[in-house]
Design an enzyme around this catalytic site. Structure first.
Site, PDB file in Angstrom:
ATOM      1  N   HIS A   1      -7.466  -5.542  -1.334  1.00  0.00           N
ATOM      2  CA  HIS A   1      -6.331  -4.805  -0.782  1.00  0.00           C
ATOM      3  C   HIS A   1      -5.767  -5.463   0.473  1.00  0.00           C
ATOM      4  CE1 HIS A   1      -3.835  -1.235  -0.614  1.00  0.00           C
ATOM      5  NE2 HIS A   1      -4.171  -1.010   0.638  1.00  0.00           N
TER       6      HIS A   1
ATOM      7  N   SER B   1       0.850  -1.186   0.000  1.00  0.00           N
ATOM      8  CA  SER B   1       0.000   0.000   0.000  1.00  0.00           C
ATOM      9  C   SER B   1       0.894   1.248   0.000  1.00  0.00           C
ATOM     10  CB  SER B   1      -0.968  -0.034   1.184  1.00  0.00           C
ATOM     11  OG  SER B   1      -1.996   0.909   1.033  1.00  0.00           O
TER      12      SER B   1
END
Length: 644
Positions: free
Chosen positions: A618, A506
């Site tokens: 994610h 991320s």
């Protein structure tokens, strides 16, 4: 003794989410494990009481959102119902089979007992009618979108579309099963507490929903002035004179500390509790084994006193406060308290340390004694060579103190050289902590030294420290990380400076991409769920248009700034062999970010490979399908083995 291995994720259990049963001097908690054969997560409900420990649920499923009635006679939880959607189930302490209480078409969330225990409040989403829907056949239909927040990471399918709907609060009578809607309107309603003569709730009603990121708190239909703050949780004292509020100040956008305030329910006066401490309430810890977290930040222990969790300097600690806003630490250590509930003189805690994944404890407020209640991971710990991370502090390029951890290889021997892997957390407003981290232990077990730090932007430090990176990605944060490498090379002479690796996910993936475009010191890099181009990210991420406003502090009217902070701009400089790992259904950092970087690297004949993970979002490294989590770590470690 075995090293920690990749498939140890199937041997580590997570003990989490203690929930007090009032008047019973007991608490329930979850035990979660990963089922390798079924390739799924299983969470069972357990209870710790005066007679010992016992398991309450046994189905091969995940249970969540447990609550107990005030008299302790009833327990509810959420699990998949007959229609495969989350529904409320009821357990009676007098015995008998569990009962499915609700049967909502699209499932339920956030249930809570009424104060008298005769009914249950819960939340459901009511869809808006779509004039383009053709319900007469099963052909796929166009999706008609009218708002900007139209998708969300974690939702199923290849697009993550959110159906336009409003959240309402319903109430079901336990005996008659009659259902009524108690809070609804043109916005989302969230019930936080029931009072004797009303409710405390929030709505996100706004004239401009696309740019509304705060909510409004109501106490018995009266709005409370909170000065540009949002409320995330409320707990009311038994005498209903005061309420604890968990808030954040939108002036700092998503970099804001969570703070605790006391609301006088008669005068509506607000009193700060934790803002003055300049540390965030609750937790934003980065970890990969603590499952089914349902962290409660505060809990009343009397009408005047309460306990709460505070993140400080890489730890999550237990504090006590009172209605006069006086606070004092109760339990400070090198640990991560990620679950808490309290009643009277007992505080139940789930705690992880750098060498223990998690266990349940009880803290006696009369004696200040901490007692461990479970040993779910004791056999695992005793059978593995677990490396104890060393807490380090050093001055960065400008003498700002940076905190982090260093791990020696599991089989460390004097007078030998070892490669080093630097691991960068996401967020950027999360933080590494004194907590068990499986991925770090795997790397140490394979013979790597491991370095992970909290550069500027990380939580558990001052608000200024957290806010520092906004508008300046790739500058001070990059220098802090490189200063940590310099520090490690200076202090630990066994590190081979020609065998440095770097990875992160991320924001950590963004920083990995940034690093390989700004230095050739690393001989291998693995970028995960990363960002490479802020210009395209703005329009394709589920949070893109406001995240770039808040974090990069630029929009399409300032293309130069978006491009300046984009790793893709510096792709010509990349010489480090780069492995790109990305999930197909990542809508937070969409996979096109990885595609762009990969294609431009290969176009320039750079050493790069690309791995796409199907049906993953994610959160692959934390909550993804177990077999994909294994493959992710296999790809990462094989890359480092190859080049380091």
């Amino acid at each position: 003794m075995k090293h920690v291995s990749i498939d140890d994720i199937f041997h580590i259990k997570s003990v989490s989410a203690p929930k007090v049963i009032k008047e019973e001097n007991s608490a329930t908690y979850y035990v979660t494990h990963l089922d390798e054969k079924e390739n799924k997560y299983v969470t069972h409900l357990h209870e710790a009481n005066a007679y010992g420990l016992k398991q309450l649920t046994f189905d091969n499923e995940r249970v969540s959102q447990v609550a107990h009635s005030n008299d302790g006679n009833l327990t509810l939880f959420v699990a998949k119902g007959d229609n495969d959607k989350p529904q409320i189930f009821l357990l009676r302490r007098t015995g008998g089979e569990r009962e499915q209480l609700t049967n909502e078409t699209d499932g339920v969330s956030n249930p809570m007992f009424s104060n008298d225990g005769t009914s249950v409040f819960y939340h459901v989403n009511v869809k808006e009618e779509n004039k383009d829907d053709d319900k007469t056949n099963d052909k796929k239909q166009p999706v008609h979108i009218t708002n900007m927040k139209y998708k969300s990471d974690g939702l199923p399918g290849p697009f993550g579309y959110k159906e336009e709907s409003h959240q309402v609060v319903k109430k079901i009578d336990i005996e008659s099963r009659e259902v009524e809607t108690v809070l609804s309107g043109s916005a989302d309603y969230t019930l936080l507490s029931e009072l004797t003569d009303g409710f405390i709730y929030t709505t996100n009603e706004s004239d401009d929903a696309d740019f509304n990121f705060t909510n409004t708190l109501y106490v018995k239909e009266k709005a409370v002035a909170l000065q540009n703050k949002s409320v995330y949780d409320v707990e009311v004292s038994e005498d209903e004179k005061h309420a604890l509020l968990l808030t954040s100040d939108f002036n700092y956008k998503n970099a804001a500390h969570l703070t605790i305030e006391i609301l006088d329910l008669e005068t509506f006066k607000l009193t700060d509790v934790t803002g003055k401490l300049d540390r965030p309430a609750g937790s934003a810890v980065v970890q990969d084994v603590q499952q089914s977290e349902e962290t409660k930040v505060f809990s009343w222990i009397s009408n005047r006193e309460f306990v709460f969790l505070l993140s400080e300097d890489g730890a999550v600690n237990l504090y006590k406060g009172n209605v006069d806003a006086e606070v004092q630490p109760l339990l400070q250590s090198e640990h991560n308290i990620f679950g808490m509930d309290a009643y009277d003189d007992k505080v139940y805690l789930t705690i992880s340390t750098p060498i223990s994944p998690s266990e349940l404890y009880v803290f006696d407020l009369n004696t200040n004694q901490l007692t461990q209640l479970t040993e779910e991971n004791s056999e695992y710990i005793e059978s593995r060579k677990i490396v104890t991370p060393e807490s380090i502090r050093f001055g960065s390029f400008d003498d700002e103190e940076i905190h982090g951890w260093f791990m020696k290889p599991a089989d460390f021997k004097e007078n030998e050289k070892y490669p080093l892997v630097v691991n960068i957390h996401g967020g950027p407003h999360a933080f590494y902590a004194h907590t068990f981290f499986h991925e770090m232990q795997v790397l140490a077990g394979l013979g790597y030294a491991v370095l992970f730090t909290n550069p500027r932007g990380s939580h558990s430090y001052s608000q200024k420290f957290v806010d520092h990176v906004r508008g300046d990605y790739g500058n001070t944060d990059y220098k802090d990380i490189m200063a940590s490498v310099d520090y490690a090379l200076e202090v630990y002479d066994f590190i081979d400076e020609d065998k440095l690796g770097v990875t992160g996910g991320s924001y950590g993936g963004f920083m990995t991409n940034w690093i390989v475009g700004h230095t050739n010191r690393f001989k291998a890099a693995v970028t995960q769920r990363s960002i490479s181009n802020w210009i395209s990210f703005r329009g394709v991420s589920d949070i893109g248009y406001y995240f770039t406003d808040w974090q990069i502090q630029a929009g399409l009217n300032d293309i130069e700034k978006l491009w300046h902070h984009s790793p893709l701009k510096y792709v010509d400089n990349v010489e480090t062999p780069l492995l790109i790992l990305h999930s197909e259904y990542d809508f937070r950092c969409p996979i096109e970010q990885a595609e762009q970087f990969y294609i431009e690297l290969k176009y320039r004949k750079k050493t790069a490979e690309f791995v796409r993970f199907p049906d993953a979002d994610h959160n692959l490294s934390r909550t993804g399908a177990p077999h994909l989590r294994v493959k992710r770590l296999e790809y990462m470690t094989e890359w480092f083995n190859k080049y380091l």
